[in-house]
Design a protein around this motif. Structure first.
Motif, PDB file in Angstrom:
ATOM      1  N   TRP A 260      -7.355   0.183   2.149  1.00  0.00           N
ATOM      2  CA  TRP A 260      -6.954  -0.878   1.441  1.00  0.00           C
ATOM      3  C   TRP A 260      -5.816  -1.625   2.316  1.00  0.00           C
ATOM      4  O   TRP A 260      -4.972  -0.661   2.823  1.00  0.00           O
ATOM      5  CB  TRP A 260      -6.251  -0.694   0.153  1.00  0.00           C
ATOM      6  CG  TRP A 260      -7.351  -0.115  -1.008  1.00  0.00           C
ATOM      7  CD1 TRP A 260      -7.652   1.180  -1.491  1.00  0.00           C
ATOM      8  CD2 TRP A 260      -7.946  -0.995  -1.718  1.00  0.00           C
ATOM      9  NE1 TRP A 260      -8.455   1.109  -2.412  1.00  0.00           N
ATOM     10  CE2 TRP A 260      -8.892  -0.285  -2.547  1.00  0.00           C
ATOM     11  CE3 TRP A 260      -8.363  -2.468  -1.639  1.00  0.00           C
ATOM     12  CZ2 TRP A 260      -9.566  -0.684  -3.726  1.00  0.00           C
ATOM     13  CZ3 TRP A 260      -9.181  -2.916  -2.896  1.00  0.00           C
ATOM     14  CH2 TRP A 260      -9.709  -2.367  -3.620  1.00  0.00           C
ATOM     15  N   SER A 261      -5.817  -3.015   2.302  1.00  0.00           N
ATOM     16  CA  SER A 261      -4.812  -3.426   3.109  1.00  0.00           C
ATOM     17  C   SER A 261      -4.250  -4.661   2.194  1.00  0.00           C
ATOM     18  O   SER A 261      -4.684  -5.155   1.170  1.00  0.00           O
ATOM     19  CB  SER A 261      -5.436  -4.177   4.373  1.00  0.00           C
ATOM     20  OG  SER A 261      -6.000  -2.998   5.077  1.00  0.00           O
ATOM     21  N   VAL A 262      -3.062  -5.054   2.656  1.00  0.00           N
ATOM     22  CA  VAL A 262      -2.254  -6.111   1.867  1.00  0.00           C
ATOM     23  C   VAL A 262      -3.167  -7.666   2.066  1.00  0.00           C
ATOM     24  O   VAL A 262      -3.735  -7.705   3.140  1.00  0.00           O
ATOM     25  CB  VAL A 262      -0.855  -6.407   2.479  1.00  0.00           C
ATOM     26  CG1 VAL A 262      -0.281  -7.811   2.049  1.00  0.00           C
ATOM     27  CG2 VAL A 262      -0.088  -5.513   2.180  1.00  0.00           C
TER      28      VAL A 262
ATOM     29  N   ASP B  94      -6.191  -7.700   0.217  1.00  0.00           N
ATOM     30  CA  ASP B  94      -7.292  -7.266  -0.260  1.00  0.00           C
ATOM     31  C   ASP B  94      -7.228  -7.665  -2.041  1.00  0.00           C
ATOM     32  O   ASP B  94      -6.237  -7.567  -2.579  1.00  0.00           O
ATOM     33  CB  ASP B  94      -7.564  -5.904  -0.213  1.00  0.00           C
ATOM     34  CG  ASP B  94      -7.970  -5.492   1.344  1.00  0.00           C
ATOM     35  OD1 ASP B  94      -8.130  -6.457   2.014  1.00  0.00           O
ATOM     36  OD2 ASP B  94      -8.234  -4.241   1.391  1.00  0.00           O
TER      37      ASP B  94
ATOM     38  N   GLU C   3      -5.798   5.005   1.861  1.00  0.00           N
ATOM     39  CA  GLU C   3      -6.560   4.507   2.669  1.00  0.00           C
ATOM     40  C   GLU C   3      -7.594   3.663   2.461  1.00  0.00           C
ATOM     41  O   GLU C   3      -7.959   3.884   1.309  1.00  0.00           O
ATOM     42  CB  GLU C   3      -7.249   5.747   3.584  1.00  0.00           C
ATOM     43  CG  GLU C   3      -6.055   6.894   4.226  1.00  0.00           C
ATOM     44  CD  GLU C   3      -6.873   8.165   4.988  1.00  0.00           C
ATOM     45  OE1 GLU C   3      -8.113   8.074   4.784  1.00  0.00           O
ATOM     46  OE2 GLU C   3      -6.097   8.848   5.328  1.00  0.00           O
TER      47      GLU C   3
ATOM     48  N   VAL D  17       0.912  -1.212   0.103  1.00  0.00           N
ATOM     49  CA  VAL D  17       0.016  -0.038  -0.210  1.00  0.00           C
ATOM     50  C   VAL D  17       0.804   1.289   0.074  1.00  0.00           C
ATOM     51  O   VAL D  17       1.765   1.503   0.955  1.00  0.00           O
ATOM     52  CB  VAL D  17      -0.945   0.255   0.953  1.00  0.00           C
ATOM     53  CG1 VAL D  17      -1.782   1.177   1.131  1.00  0.00           C
ATOM     54  CG2 VAL D  17      -1.875  -0.972   1.180  1.00  0.00           C
TER      55      VAL D  17
END
Length: 332
Positions: free
Chosen positions: A79-81, A83, A77, A72
């Motif tokens: 989003w996460s690893v 996803d 903002e 990221v």
């Protein structure tokens, strides 16, 4: 990582599988492991320098992906690893890893097929914008779809039915007619392959008129162009809307007296420009498409899949007009 690069202008056979460093996401970007990349007609043109956008070489074609977030970037903002997402990239999708602008990414629903997801945005979002915003298609109206077994064509059949229209699908073979019927078309017609002589053009016009009925087509969705355009326009209804979507059969020249006689409109559909000018409305369209996808109203038809090292063959299949639905390149 592996990437399928265009190093010089040419056909799909000129693409080369190359080892390059994976990109790191910049500010406002996501690092993405590509799971699938669908092929669209601009991929045929962009590698030959015939598209309106000409990326600096070397570049990978492939404008539409599904993938998984691996990093990221600064300022991103929500989003996460890990996803999963779908995104339109313009080009660069035929790679194992890519950096994507977070503003262009949409969340892939849990459990959704990334192959189908990679085939959702360009064809269906283009079509929803075309039929809703540009065509003003209303319930009970007649929609004529040219090239109705291609990616955008099948999308038009499904979305036309979702909007309550009577859909007439025009295709080039019995196999493609069957695909259009399965997608929900109320009627189908089969046309020959252009170019057409004058008598053939008149016969095609008569066939379009018979297929749409005596009142004509309220909306004509044309992702084909060429010699099909004028005969189709002659079947339009009074105050109908002719939607110009693409030109794989060539850029046509229309006799404008036809628009006067039918008091009809010829309207361009430039989805990319719409996305840039009205991203909020486009996001609303995408939300609608994902909802329809999840409840089964629309289902991207996958013609076939290819591994990355055969990505050139995937583009060639589309160029040869053999695909019924979308062609997708998978990375694993």
């Amino acid at each position: 990582m592996k990437a399928l690069y265009s190093n010089a202008p040419g056909g799909p056979e000129t693409l080369e599988l190359t080892e390059v460093d994976a990109p790191s996401p910049g500010k406002g970007q996501l690092g993405v492991r590509v799971l699938a990349c669908s092929i669209n007609y601009p991929d045929v043109l962009i590698i030959e320098d015939k598209y309106q956008m000409r990326p600096p070489r070397p570049f990978a074609p492939g404008a539409e992906i599904a993938g998984e977030v691996t990093a990221v970037g600064e300022g991103v903002e929500g989003w996460s690893v890990g996803d999963r997402l779908i995104a339109v990239t313009g080009f660069g999708g035929l790679v194992e890893h890519i950096a994507v602008d977070a503003m262009r990414a949409f969340r892939l629903p849990d459990g959704a097929d990334p192959v189908e997801g990679s085939a959702l945005l360009m064809t269906y979002a283009t079509t929803l914008h075309a039929l809703k915003d540009r065509g003003e298609l209303a319930e009970g109206q007649t929609l004529l779809v040219l090239g109705a077994a291609g990616g955008v064509g099948l999308a038009a059949v499904e979305i036309g039915k979702a909007m309550g229209a009577r859909v007439v699908a025009a295709v080039s073979s019995q196999e493609k007619a069957e695909a259009a019927r399965k997608a929900g078309a109320d009627a189908t017609m089969i046309y020959g392959r252009a170019p057409f002589e004058k008598d053939e053009s008149k016969a095609l016009s008569a066939a379009f008129k018979e297929a749409v009925g005596p009142n004509g087509a309220d909306v004509i969705y044309d992702p084909v162009g060429g010699d099909y355009c004028e005969p189709a326009l002659r079947s339009i209804a009074w105050e109908g809307r002719y939607l110009v979507v693409g030109f794989p059969a060539g850029i046509p020249k229309l006799p404008l007296n036809l628009t006067l006689l039918k008091s009809c409109d010829v309207r361009g559909v430039f989805w990319g420009g719409f996305v840039m000018r009205d991203p909020k409305r486009n996001a609303e369209h995408v939300d609608q498409l994902i909802s329809w996808w999840q409840d089964g109203t629309i289902t991207p038809r996958i013609d076939c899949t290819y591994p990355l090292n055969e990505g050139g063959d995937a583009i060639q299949r589309l160029a040869d007009r053999k695909a019924v639905g979308k062609v997708v390149v998978t990375m694993e």
